[in-house]
Design a protein around this motif. Structure first.
Motif, short mmCIF file in Angstrom:
data_model
loop_
_atom_site.label_atom_id
_atom_site.label_comp_id
_atom_site.label_asym_id
_atom_site.label_seq_id
_atom_site.Cartn_x
_atom_site.Cartn_y
_atom_site.Cartn_z
N LYS A 119 5.87 7.05 64.09
CA LYS A 119 5.56 8.42 64.47
C LYS A 119 4.44 9.03 63.64
CE LYS A 119 9.94 9.69 66.59
NZ LYS A 119 10.96 10.76 66.73
N LEU A 120 3.92 8.26 62.68
CA LEU A 120 2.84 8.80 61.85
C LEU A 120 1.50 8.41 62.46
CD1 LEU A 120 2.01 10.28 59.25
CD2 LEU A 120 1.94 8.06 58.11
N HIS A 122 -1.98 10.93 63.13
CA HIS A 122 -2.76 12.14 63.38
C HIS A 122 -1.89 13.40 63.48
CE1 HIS A 122 -6.60 10.16 63.64
NE2 HIS A 122 -7.18 11.29 64.02
N GLN A 123 -1.17 13.72 62.38
CA GLN A 123 -0.45 14.98 62.28
C GLN A 123 -0.97 15.77 61.09
OE1 GLN A 123 1.46 12.03 62.39
NE2 GLN A 123 2.50 12.13 64.36
N TYR A 124 -0.64 17.07 61.07
CA TYR A 124 -1.05 17.90 59.94
C TYR A 124 -0.03 19.00 59.72
CZ TYR A 124 -2.38 22.12 62.56
OH TYR A 124 -2.35 23.28 63.32
N ARG A 125 -0.12 19.62 58.56
CA ARG A 125 0.64 20.84 58.26
C ARG A 125 -0.20 21.72 57.36
NH1 ARG A 125 4.83 19.82 53.15
NH2 ARG A 125 3.19 19.22 51.70
N LEU A 126 0.17 22.97 57.26
CA LEU A 126 -0.38 23.89 56.26
C LEU A 126 0.67 24.02 55.18
CD1 LEU A 126 -2.51 26.00 55.32
CD2 LEU A 126 -1.22 27.70 56.63
N SER A 127 0.29 23.77 53.92
CA SER A 127 1.25 23.92 52.82
C SER A 127 0.74 24.98 51.85
CB SER A 127 1.50 22.58 52.11
OG SER A 127 0.32 22.07 51.54
N ASP A 243 13.88 20.92 53.29
CA ASP A 243 13.29 19.66 53.71
C ASP A 243 13.40 18.67 52.57
OD1 ASP A 243 11.84 17.79 55.19
OD2 ASP A 243 10.44 19.28 55.93
N ASN A 244 12.98 17.43 52.82
CA ASN A 244 13.01 16.40 51.77
C ASN A 244 11.63 16.20 51.14
OD1 ASN A 244 11.60 15.09 53.79
ND2 ASN A 244 12.85 13.24 53.78
N THR A 245 10.75 17.20 51.29
CA THR A 245 9.36 17.12 50.83
C THR A 245 9.04 18.29 49.92
OG1 THR A 245 8.77 16.13 52.95
CG2 THR A 245 6.96 16.97 51.60
N SER A 383 8.27 15.01 57.00
CA SER A 383 9.59 14.42 57.18
C SER A 383 9.85 14.02 58.62
CB SER A 383 10.68 15.41 56.71
OG SER A 383 10.56 16.64 57.43
N GLU A 384 9.18 14.67 59.56
CA GLU A 384 9.35 14.32 60.97
C GLU A 384 8.59 13.06 61.34
OE1 GLU A 384 9.89 18.80 62.84
OE2 GLU A 384 7.85 18.05 62.48
N CYS A 385 7.64 12.67 60.50
CA CYS A 385 6.82 11.48 60.76
C CYS A 385 7.39 10.22 60.12
CB CYS A 385 5.40 11.68 60.23
SG CYS A 385 4.55 13.11 60.89
N ILE A 386 8.15 10.41 59.04
CA ILE A 386 8.64 9.25 58.31
C ILE A 386 10.09 9.02 58.67
CG2 ILE A 386 8.97 8.25 56.01
CD1 ILE A 386 6.72 10.06 55.02
N ILE A 387 10.29 8.27 59.72
CA ILE A 387 11.64 8.02 60.26
C ILE A 387 11.82 6.52 60.40
CG2 ILE A 387 13.18 8.38 62.22
CD1 ILE A 387 11.70 10.96 62.80
#
Length: 387
Positions: A119-120, A122-127, A243-245, A383-387
């Motif tokens: 599932k990883l 080309h994803q992104y987040r704002l932190s 979350d776990n991050t 966390s949604e990408c690392i499954i």
């Protein structure tokens, strides 16, 4: 090692001077505790987290340590030799994959573990780092506000989410002047939960100062601070936003500190992983070869410690607005494509009363997010990408 004269402001200034120049990164290889002495893994290495950008079929490259006759197989596939490097194509079938190299002449074996993240891609987040002032404002206005989004900072984040679908991860201090998280109202707990699909809260540090608060900390100190913040997040916002991050403040620490974070649930730890420049390391306990590797891969797992490390792609407040897209473009120019883009910014620069206020704060966030959108990155928590 960073000198004691480093401060957040000098870090910002130094980052801005460096601009977008990344430079070419050297090839890294090293042995792992699981490997015998007769072979080194060149690519992939132990702990690599492979993804769609790498493909399901991976070319494994190894090199014998000594100049001697060998006959190598990789996962029972005969390896081809070219200029002293042996390789074979293998197919990744599971989340966790063993790569076994065997010398059929002597029976010697070496094994590493790599991962495939389906599932990883080309994803992104704002932190957000150094965050607490927005919570203090909500606390002070608990009798006035009918929503957390009446706070101007949270209002900005919601507008970015509504416009772009951006998911936002906020790393919290426990305390600031005349306020700590134990005082935070739980009046808006349901609203936090209702927005947990795009808002996450996690640990950053006890407070902003001193710099490098955990550089010489032990397991117990980190565990206590981490547990205190997590307890309060669960109380006023609910476990749904947890979350776990996390991203630890300054992120230059002994391994015991990372173990405490891991044991409190933070198995994914994000940082800058600076190397080959004049910036502070911000690399947890990792050595130079591992930092260079993460600068190429953006994600790697320390299999001994069972911790996943992720590199931030940009610190938005260190780059001038006209250069943000150029900075992010430079990854492609250096033949590096981040599978996951962490767009990091610090809360303080949003506020006009802050001494280093950035009047174009909103525009900077917008520019970084628009770059991600234009390059086909979609909003997603790590966390949604690392499954």
């Amino acid at each position: 090692m960073r000198s004691k004269n480093w401060s957040r402001r000098s870090f910002i200034q130094q980052s801005a001077i460096l601009g977008a120049g990344l430079g070419m990164l050297p090839l890294v290889s090293w042995k792992t505790p699981e490997s015998s002495d007769f072979v080194q893994f060149i690519s992939p290495i132990d702990g690599d987290m492979l993804h769609a950008g790498d493909g399901v079929v991976v070319n494994v490259k190894v090199a014998p340590v000594a100049a001697e006759k060998v006959n190598l197989s990789i996962n029972n596939i005969p390896a081809k030799e070219e200029n002293g490097v042996y390789s074979a194509d293998i197919t990744l079938k599971d989340f966790e994959n063993k790569i076994r190299v065997k010398d059929t002449l002597t029976g010697r074996k070496s094994t590493i573990t790599v991962f495939y993240l389906r599932k990883l891609n080309h994803q992104y987040r704002l932190s957000i780092d150094d965050a607490i002032w927005f919570l203090k404002d909500i606390h002070l206005n608990a009798a006035v506000y009918s929503s957390i989004f009446e706070n101007s900072f949270m209002g900005l984040l919601r507008s970015l989410h509504e416009t772009y679908g951006t998911k936002v991860h906020i790393n919290l201090f426990y305390e600031t002047d005349n306020f700590n998280l134990s005082q935070m109202t739980d009046k808006f707990k349901k609203e936090w939960k209702d927005n947990s699909d795009w808002i996450r809260l996690s640990v950053h540090a006890k407070a902003e100062f001193p710099d490098d608060p955990y550089m010489h900390a032990d397991y117990g100190e980190m565990y206590r601070d981490c547990h205190a913040i997590r307890t309060q997040i669960a109380r006023f916002a609910g476990k749904e936003v947890m979350d776990n991050t996390t991203t630890l403040h300054w992120g230059q620490v002994p391994v015991e500190v990372c173990r405490a974070l891991r044991d409190e649930g933070y198995k994914i730890q994000v940082c800058d992983f600076n190397v080959d420049n004049n910036l502070p390391p911000c690399s947890y306990y990792l050595d130079v070869p591992h930092r260079r590797h993460i600068n190429k891969r953006f994600i790697w797992r320390d299999n001994r410690e069972k911790i996943i490390f992720v590199k931030s792609s940009i610190i938005i407040d260190t780059v001038k607005l006209p250069l943000i897209k150029e900075f992010l473009d430079s990854y492609g120019e250096n033949n590096i494509t981040p599978p996951y883009v962490d767009l990091l910014v610090h809360e303080q620069y949003f506020y006009p009363f802050y001494k280093n206020y950035q009047i174009d704060y909103r525009e900077k966030l917008t520019a970084a997010i628009e770059w991600a959108q234009q390059h086909n990155y979609t909003p997603c928590f790590i966390s949604e990408c690392i499954i």
